[in-house]
Every structure is written in C-alpha cells, then in structure tokens.
Design an enzyme around this catalytic site. Structure first.
Site, PDB file in Angstrom:
ATOM      1  N   ASP A  82       0.780   1.520  73.476  1.00 47.47           N
ATOM      2  CA  ASP A  82      -0.412   0.588  73.551  1.00 47.47           C
ATOM      3  C   ASP A  82      -0.527  -0.291  71.940  1.00 47.47           C
ATOM      4  OD1 ASP A  82      -2.286  -1.601  73.808  1.00 47.47           O
ATOM      5  OD2 ASP A  82      -4.155  -0.315  72.927  1.00 47.47           O
ATOM      6  N   ASN A 109      -6.414  -4.827  83.538  1.00 44.42           N
ATOM      7  CA  ASN A 109      -5.026  -4.854  83.255  1.00 44.42           C
ATOM      8  C   ASN A 109      -5.025  -6.470  83.760  1.00 44.42           C
ATOM      9  OD1 ASN A 109      -3.084  -2.842  81.580  1.00 44.42           O
ATOM     10  ND2 ASN A 109      -4.317  -3.987  80.529  1.00 44.42           N
TER      11      ASN A 109
HETATM   12  C1  IPE Z   1      -4.467   0.994  77.626  1.00 43.83           C
HETATM   13  O1  IPE Z   1      -4.264  -0.545  77.165  1.00 43.83           O
HETATM   14  C2  IPE Z   1      -3.832   0.191  79.112  1.00 43.83           C
HETATM   15  C3  IPE Z   1      -2.090   0.173  79.003  1.00 43.83           C
HETATM   16  C4  IPE Z   1      -1.559   1.163  77.459  1.00 43.83           C
HETATM   17  C5  IPE Z   1      -1.418  -0.266  80.503  1.00 43.83           C
HETATM   18  P1  IPE Z   1      -4.941  -1.669  76.822  1.00 43.83           P
HETATM   19  O2  IPE Z   1      -4.498  -2.260  75.502  1.00 43.83           O
HETATM   20  O3  IPE Z   1      -5.651  -2.318  78.310  1.00 43.83           O
HETATM   21  O4  IPE Z   1      -6.416  -0.967  76.256  1.00 43.83           O
HETATM   22  P2  IPE Z   1      -8.045  -1.738  75.683  1.00 43.83           P
HETATM   23  O5  IPE Z   1      -8.476  -3.083  76.065  1.00 43.83           O
HETATM   24  O6  IPE Z   1      -7.398  -2.028  73.988  1.00 43.83           O
HETATM   25  O7  IPE Z   1      -8.814  -0.327  75.582  1.00 43.83           O
HETATM   26  C1  IPE Z   2      -0.238  -2.345  75.795  1.00 44.67           C
HETATM   27  O1  IPE Z   2       0.425  -3.321  75.308  1.00 44.67           O
HETATM   28  C2  IPE Z   2       0.621  -2.892  77.581  1.00 44.67           C
HETATM   29  C3  IPE Z   2       0.039  -3.196  78.108  1.00 44.67           C
HETATM   30  C4  IPE Z   2      -1.453  -3.116  78.545  1.00 44.67           C
HETATM   31  C5  IPE Z   2       0.361  -3.618  79.883  1.00 44.67           C
HETATM   32  P1  IPE Z   2      -1.050  -4.409  74.406  1.00 44.67           P
HETATM   33  O2  IPE Z   2      -0.762  -5.892  75.795  1.00 44.67           O
HETATM   34  O3  IPE Z   2      -2.451  -4.114  75.030  1.00 44.67           O
HETATM   35  O4  IPE Z   2      -0.165  -4.880  73.129  1.00 44.67           O
HETATM   36  P2  IPE Z   2      -1.868  -5.295  72.299  1.00 44.67           P
HETATM   37  O5  IPE Z   2      -2.915  -3.889  72.878  1.00 44.67           O
HETATM   38  O6  IPE Z   2      -2.040  -6.097  72.911  1.00 44.67           O
HETATM   39  O7  IPE Z   2      -1.433  -5.146  71.027  1.00 44.67           O
HETATM   40 MG    MG Z   3      -3.050  -3.515  74.027  1.00 51.07          MG
END
Ligand code: IPE
Ligand code: IPE
Ligand code: MG
Length: 244
Positions: free
Chosen positions: A20, A68
């Site tokens: 993340d 997502n």
């Molecule tokens: C969790 O990250 C999913 C992945 C790393 C693919 P998110 O960014 O989607 O999670 P939330 O929304 O902060 O819980």
């Molecule tokens: C994790 O990074 C990757 C996916 C969930 C695809 P994020 O895209 O959630 O990055 P933040 O949490 O917005 O910084």
């Molecule tokens: Mg995230």
C-alpha cells in the site's frame, strides 16, 4: 544482495504483502499515481528475488482488490496494463529460477488480454519446483470464502459431499489458496493498520507487521527488520509457550 543472519527454521515460510501507499508516494513527488504503481511493481521484483534467495518459498502480493474497481477508470485501466506488462517482464526470471506463478482472485472479471497473459505465464512456469509467487488480483477474502461456500453447496446438493464432512481442512481445500501453506507473516506498508479484505480465513494465526513506509520505498532492510521481528515472536496458536 546479502545473506540473512536468521536461521532458516526461524524464517517465515510464507510472507503475504499488502503493498500500500503507491499513490501517496507519487503524490509526494508530484507525479501521477500510476508512476507510484510502476515503481511499486519494480519493488515486487526486487523483494521477491531477495526473499526467495533467503529460502522463503512462498510469497503472496496483494495487487488489486475486489474493491479497487471503485477507483477512477483511468487508474484501473493503467493498473491492468501495468499488471500485464509486469507479468510478461517477470516471466523469464520466474522460469530461470524455477518459480511457479499463481494468481488468486476472480480472474474472469479481468480484461481478456490480462486473462490470456496470466494463463500463459502460469502454464510456462508450472514445472517450477517449490517456490511459488502468488499475485492476488481482483481478490477479496470475502469473495474467496463465498466461492468456496458455493462450490461446497453444489457438492452437497449433488450428494458428492455430506454436511458432516465439512470441517476446517475441507473448507481450506476449497479456498483459492488450497495449495499454499497459511502465511506466517503479513506485511502491510503505508501506515494503515487494517486487512482491507485480503486473506481473511488464512490469516487466523498469521503474525502481522506494519511499517509507515510507502510500498515503493520498501527495501531489503525493511524485509530483514520484519523477518528479525518475526523470529522473536512467540507463536502459541492458543496453546502455552512451552508445550504448544
Ligand atoms: C489494499 O489497499 C489493496 C491492495 C494493496 C491491492 P487499498 O489502498 O485498496 O486499501 P484501503 O482502501 O486503504 O483499505
Ligand atoms: C496500493 O497503493 C496499490 C493498489 C491498491 C492497487 P495505493 O494505490 O492504494 O496507494 P495509496 O494508498 O492511495 O497511497
Ligand atoms: Mg491504498
């Protein structure tokens, strides 16, 4: 790449990663979010090379959750293309190092080109020996549990299975992770303390490790810290320390 000074039996056998913070990493640099995802994909390669080298044979990376899809179309499309490219780019390394690719999640909802790529690379790496790199793609822990429930219900309906036969081990064998050991260690980056619908059933006794670092900044040193910390943990599984 350095050796790790932790004895093999104290290392986790299976590490799961919630990668993340790609978006925030990019934002801090005034870059588009997709640049964060690109950088993040490179880290998957680096970290898996290091961990497999230390003798950790199972690595599972959460790349795209069932939630997502809520993101802007541009980001979702960019991610799908990046996954396609990255799996293609990774293929030769996987074959060379006898690593099997496994994908968990609802694959049928992914773009056709990505489904084809996944099937192709799984086929090409299926003779891999004992190392497995799993990518969770359109994965949700709840989805996994529900797909297992539905398949079990069908078997009960068709008299192939008796209700009395349903136990934890049978249930696990219907999950997408049926051929993986449960994760010993779960690492989440970016300072969030939640599971976000990743492996729910499978992490019942997994050790959790969190870092404020964003995924694109996660490196060998961080992985080592997590493993050292893991090696100190007393896993009791509900029993007592000395006779568990
Ligand atoms: C969790 O990250 C999913 C992945 C790393 C693919 P998110 O960014 O989607 O999670 P939330 O929304 O902060 O819980
Ligand atoms: C994790 O990074 C990757 C996916 C969930 C695809 P994020 O895209 O959630 O990055 P933040 O949490 O917005 O910084
Ligand atoms: Mg995230």
């Amino acid at each position: 790449m350095e050796e790790i000074e932790i004895p093999k039996e104290k290392l986790p056998k299976h590490i799961a990663f919630i990668m993340d913070g790609n978006g925030r990493w990019a934002k801090e640099r005034n870059l588009p979010r997709l640049m964060g995802h690109r950088e993040g994909a490179l880290v998957v390669e680096k970290i898996s090379e290091i961990a497999f080298n230390w003798g950790i044979n199972y690595l599972t990376f959460f790349a795209f959750s069932t939630e997502n899809w809520k993101r802007p179309r541009e980001e979702v499309e960019g991610l799908m293309k990046l996954l396609d490219e990255s799996i293609d780019k990774f293929k030769d390394k996987l074959i060379e190092n006898k690593i099997k690719l496994k994908v968990i999640g609802n694959i049928e909802e992914l773009p056709n080109y990505l489904q084809r790529r996944i099937k192709y690379v799984i086929e090409e790496t299926k003779t891999g020996e004992d190392k497995v790199l799993t990518i969770a793609l359109n994965y949700g822990g709840r989805w996994d549990i529900l797909q297992a429930v539905k398949r079990i219900a069908l078997q009960v309906r068709d008299n192939k299975l008796q209700i009395e036969d349903i136990n934890e081990s049978l249930f696990s064998s219907f999950l997408s992770t049926f051929d993986l050991p449960e994760p010993d260690l779960l690492i989440r980056t970016s300072g969030e303390y939640r599971i976000s619908n990743f492996l729910l059933w499978q992490i019942a006794y997994t050790e959790l490790w969190f870092t404020p670092k964003y995924w694109p900044d996660f490196n060998e040193e961080d992985l080592k810290k997590a493993c050292l910390d893991f090696a100190q943990r007393k896993r009791r599984f509900g029993g007592l320390e000395n006779n568990a």
